[in-house]
Design an enzyme around this catalytic site. Structure first.
Site, PDB file in Angstrom:
ATOM      1  N   HIS A  47      23.154   0.523 -37.174  1.00 61.07           N
ATOM      2  CA  HIS A  47      22.303   0.120 -38.041  1.00 61.07           C
ATOM      3  C   HIS A  47      21.963   0.914 -39.711  1.00 61.07           C
ATOM      4  O   HIS A  47      22.439   2.059 -39.428  1.00 61.07           O
ATOM      5  CB  HIS A  47      20.513  -0.086 -38.624  1.00 61.07           C
ATOM      6  CG  HIS A  47      19.819  -1.499 -38.320  1.00 61.07           C
ATOM      7  ND1 HIS A  47      19.231  -1.517 -37.421  1.00 61.07           N
ATOM      8  CD2 HIS A  47      20.930  -1.993 -36.482  1.00 61.07           C
ATOM      9  CE1 HIS A  47      19.173  -2.524 -36.430  1.00 61.07           C
ATOM     10  NE2 HIS A  47      20.940  -3.407 -36.731  1.00 61.07           N
ATOM     11  N   GLU A  49      21.149   2.996 -41.658  1.00 62.39           N
ATOM     12  CA  GLU A  49      19.677   3.900 -41.036  1.00 62.39           C
ATOM     13  C   GLU A  49      19.739   4.734 -39.658  1.00 62.39           C
ATOM     14  O   GLU A  49      20.522   6.030 -40.854  1.00 62.39           O
ATOM     15  CB  GLU A  49      17.618   3.365 -41.351  1.00 62.39           C
ATOM     16  CG  GLU A  49      17.681   2.475 -42.196  1.00 62.39           C
ATOM     17  CD  GLU A  49      17.950   0.801 -41.926  1.00 62.39           C
ATOM     18  OE1 GLU A  49      19.058   0.950 -41.839  1.00 62.39           O
ATOM     19  OE2 GLU A  49      17.249   0.248 -41.630  1.00 62.39           O
ATOM     20  N   CYS A  77      14.024  -2.538 -39.886  1.00 66.07           N
ATOM     21  CA  CYS A  77      13.564  -3.176 -38.084  1.00 66.07           C
ATOM     22  C   CYS A  77      13.097  -1.459 -38.260  1.00 66.07           C
ATOM     23  O   CYS A  77      13.051  -0.807 -38.228  1.00 66.07           O
ATOM     24  CB  CYS A  77      14.807  -3.786 -38.048  1.00 66.07           C
ATOM     25  SG  CYS A  77      15.791  -1.990 -36.975  1.00 66.07           S
ATOM     26  N   CYS A  80      14.311   0.984 -36.889  1.00 65.68           N
ATOM     27  CA  CYS A  80      14.800   1.814 -37.601  1.00 65.68           C
ATOM     28  C   CYS A  80      14.006   2.569 -38.410  1.00 65.68           C
ATOM     29  O   CYS A  80      13.642   4.118 -38.602  1.00 65.68           O
ATOM     30  CB  CYS A  80      15.915   1.443 -38.979  1.00 65.68           C
ATOM     31  SG  CYS A  80      17.448   1.117 -38.493  1.00 65.68           S
TER      32      CYS A  80
END
Length: 143
Positions: A47, A49, A77, A80
């Site tokens: 992801h 992040e 999420c 993260c």
């Protein structure tokens, strides 16, 4: 947030879910920027992040990023959000809210839990319409 949105747009062009993130140092300088690379890297943790947190930590040679700020185009999420807490970021700025997969203002509300190690300052809804439109266009195209 504009640079994070540019990273999200680039991710969409590569066939990735359009999420972008930028890590900024206490003086406002960009330390790292990335868009999602889940598909390209065949990595469910790639992801945006996570990518900027890894890059920032590696560049600094430190596991904690106290004083640093993260700009991301979608509410993080649970994975993260946990990484943001472990990194001890100063502030989290995000664009679009994510009622289905978000873990900051939705779902588990990770930073509100008593077991959370660190809670950054949180600012949501920045450029929300632009980020939301990008996500909607991407998923409409897939269908």
């Amino acid at each position: 947030m504009i640079l994070a949105l540019a990273e999200a747009e680039a991710a969409a062009e590569r066939g990735e879910v359009p999420v972008g993130a930028v890590l900024v140092d206490p003086e406002g300088r960009i330390l790292a920027a990335a868009g999602n690379r889940v598909e390209a890297d065949h990595d469910p943790t790639a992801h945006a992040e996570m990518l900027v947190l890894r890059a920032g930590a590696a560049r600094l040679g430190a596991k904690h990023l106290a004083g640093y700020d993260l700009y991301v185009t979608l509410e993080p999420c649970a994975m993260c959000a946990a990484a943001i807490g472990f990194a001890r970021l100063r502030r989290l700025y995000f664009a679009a809210y994510d009622p289905k997969g978000g873990a900051v203002e939705h779902g588990p509300r990770l930073f509100d839990q008593p077991t959370t190690h660190h809670r950054p300052e949180i600012y949501g809804g920045i450029e929300e319409r632009r980020a939301g439109d990008l996500l909607r266009r991407f998923f409409r195209y897939l269908r």
